[in-house]
Design a protein around this motif. Structure first.
Motif, PDB file in Angstrom:
ATOM      1  N   VAL A 112      46.561  -5.722  22.242  1.00  0.00           N
ATOM      2  CA  VAL A 112      45.721  -5.365  21.639  1.00  0.00           C
ATOM      3  C   VAL A 112      45.603  -5.241  20.139  1.00  0.00           C
ATOM      4  N   CYS A 113      46.219  -6.072  19.766  1.00  0.00           N
ATOM      5  CA  CYS A 113      46.202  -5.804  17.737  1.00  0.00           C
ATOM      6  C   CYS A 113      45.030  -6.420  17.812  1.00  0.00           C
ATOM      7  N   GLN A 114      44.503  -6.467  17.296  1.00  0.00           N
ATOM      8  CA  GLN A 114      43.092  -7.675  17.254  1.00  0.00           C
ATOM      9  C   GLN A 114      42.803  -8.203  15.360  1.00  0.00           C
ATOM     10  N   ASN A 115      43.240  -7.321  14.924  1.00  0.00           N
ATOM     11  CA  ASN A 115      43.427  -7.019  13.152  1.00  0.00           C
ATOM     12  C   ASN A 115      44.206  -7.486  12.694  1.00  0.00           C
ATOM     13  N   LEU A 116      45.672  -8.016  12.819  1.00  0.00           N
ATOM     14  CA  LEU A 116      46.984  -8.004  12.247  1.00  0.00           C
ATOM     15  C   LEU A 116      46.689  -9.769  10.877  1.00  0.00           C
ATOM     16  N   GLU A 117      45.944 -10.153  10.908  1.00  0.00           N
ATOM     17  CA  GLU A 117      45.566 -10.951   9.686  1.00  0.00           C
ATOM     18  C   GLU A 117      44.887  -9.986   8.727  1.00  0.00           C
ATOM     19  N   GLU A 118      44.217  -9.666   9.324  1.00  0.00           N
ATOM     20  CA  GLU A 118      43.177  -8.196   8.274  1.00  0.00           C
ATOM     21  C   GLU A 118      43.928  -7.513   7.765  1.00  0.00           C
ATOM     22  N   PHE A 119      44.855  -6.258   8.748  1.00  0.00           N
ATOM     23  CA  PHE A 119      46.055  -5.667   8.291  1.00  0.00           C
ATOM     24  C   PHE A 119      46.425  -6.078   6.914  1.00  0.00           C
ATOM     25  N   VAL A 120      47.091  -7.225   7.111  1.00  0.00           N
ATOM     26  CA  VAL A 120      48.274  -8.163   6.289  1.00  0.00           C
ATOM     27  C   VAL A 120      47.278  -8.293   5.127  1.00  0.00           C
ATOM     28  N   ASN A 121      46.715  -8.671   4.382  1.00  0.00           N
ATOM     29  CA  ASN A 121      45.564  -8.859   3.751  1.00  0.00           C
ATOM     30  C   ASN A 121      45.479  -7.775   2.918  1.00  0.00           C
TER      31      ASN A 121
END
Length: 381
Positions: A112-121
């Motif tokens: 359900v995590c849609q923003n993993l790349e955004e979180f890492v950035n």
């Protein structure tokens, strides 16, 4: 030191009776990592309860300064499955309400995590502990929606309410250990995720392990570990290699419906040794043991099913080696065609050792009989 003991309401029956869980917490004198250990998720798999009982007794003999962080223990974590019976036999592997496997129901944040790349950035420049804490808080926020659903007028089915209880206890842990057994008769082994856990696996002092080369996140250990592995991979893709200090294990200790003392000792000694290695326990007189473990992939296990109905006899025992073409077992096959009973020989299709065998030797056509393992992975030093 004495544990803090908490009794947690689980669910209420139509009769007014209630199921509950009892949690034992050992908290050291300084902050540190959290260990969560549970047992008996499947009803017939009771060995872990004896392991946790021994752990409670052992931890109770320690001083607070000998524990760094905290250790939570939850025996008999599925009272509904544990109490399920058919005649004298216990299974409790499947929820009788909906037929779901009790260990294939868990909430996987990665799905359900849609923003993993955004979180890492947004977090990649932070130190490791900050990244982990921020990710944990994001995961908890998403998980809180499960409770909102449960508390709504429409509520949620039993399996969702049950999984919420277990995952709310374990989500913030660093080390998760889920103790199982085979529902049949089996050797002691563990499930291990690729990477850093392959090294840690040696400290459980178990001879064999299944390397989790494939997983869907529905099992308890998978649902805990999968989001952290995804985060670790995304950080690596962005050029940041971080040990996220999360490990998740399933220990499979012997056979179901039995309290095998050897399997209990394997589980107890392995967990103590592992916790010393991870510096959760400070035991100056403990000799740390690193034992070679043979890891194999899931596809290395071949399951044998009865080609016809009958009675299993002269079957090879657990751990016995078999060569391709060698007889594994016989089926004493009866008929209603005016013919004499027939002996049918079942032979190994490839080399391997007997990994697991069915408890019932009376089989219908298509029933499970045994599992043969042919490890293709190299042994880990």
């Amino acid at each position: 030191m004495k544990p803090a003991i908490e009794t947690l309401n689980l669910f209420k029956l139509a009769s007014g009776d209630e199921f509950s869980l009892q949690l034992y917490k050992f908290v050291g004198d300084k902050k540190g990592k959290k260990v969560y250990i549970q047992s008996n998720l499947h009803g017939s798999e009771i060995v872990g309860n004896a392991v946790i009982s021994q752990l409670i007794n052992f931890f109770s003999s320690l001083k607070k300064e000998q524990i760094s962080g905290e250790i939570w223990l939850l025996p008999v974590c599925n009272p509904l499955g544990t109490n399920q019976r058919s005649h004298h036999f216990s299974s409790g592997r499947f929820n009788s309400y909906d037929g779901k496997d009790w260990n294939r129901i868990f909430w996987d944040y990665e799905k359900v995590c849609q923003n993993l790349e955004e979180f890492v950035n947004n977090n990649i420049k932070f130190d490791s502990l900050t990244i982990q804490e921020n990710f944990l808080q994001q995961q908890k926020k998403a998980f809180s929606k499960q409770l909102e659903k449960i508390n709504s007028y429409s509520s949620a089915p039993l399996f969702e309410q049950y999984r919420y209880q277990l995952q709310s206890l374990s989500m913030d842990a660093n080390h998760v250990i889920d103790i199982h057994s085979s529902s049949n008769q089996c050797i002691d082994y563990l499930f291990c995720f690729p990477g850093q856990q392959e090294e840690s696996a040696k400290y459980f002092q178990i001879d064999y392990g299944i390397l989790m080369d494939t997983y869907d996140g529905d099992a308890f250990d998978e649902a805990f570990m999968k989001p952290w592995l995804a985060l670790e991979k995304e950080l690596e893709n962005k050029g940041r290699n971080i040990n996220l200090e999360r490990e998740s294990w399933t220990l499979e200790l012997g056979s179901g419906m039995t309290m095998n003392s050897q399997s209990v000792n394997v589980g107890f000694n392995g967990i103590i040794n592992y916790l010393v290695k991870k510096r959760i326990l400070n035991l100056p007189n403990h000799s740390l043991i690193s034992k070679e473990i043979t890891l194999f992939a899931r596809q290395d296990i071949q399951y044998y099913y009865a080609p016809t109905g009958g009675m299993i006899q002269n079957r090879l025992s657990l751990k016995n080696q078999a060569k391709a073409g060698e007889k594994l077992y016989e089926i004493l096959s009866f008929n209603k065609q005016g013919k004499l009973p027939e002996i049918i020989n079942i032979c190994a299709e490839k080399d391997g050792f007997i990994f697991d065998i069915s408890t019932n030797c009376s089989v219908n056509q298509g029933d499970y009989v045994l599992a043969l393992c042919s490890p293709s992975l190299n042994k880990k030093d």
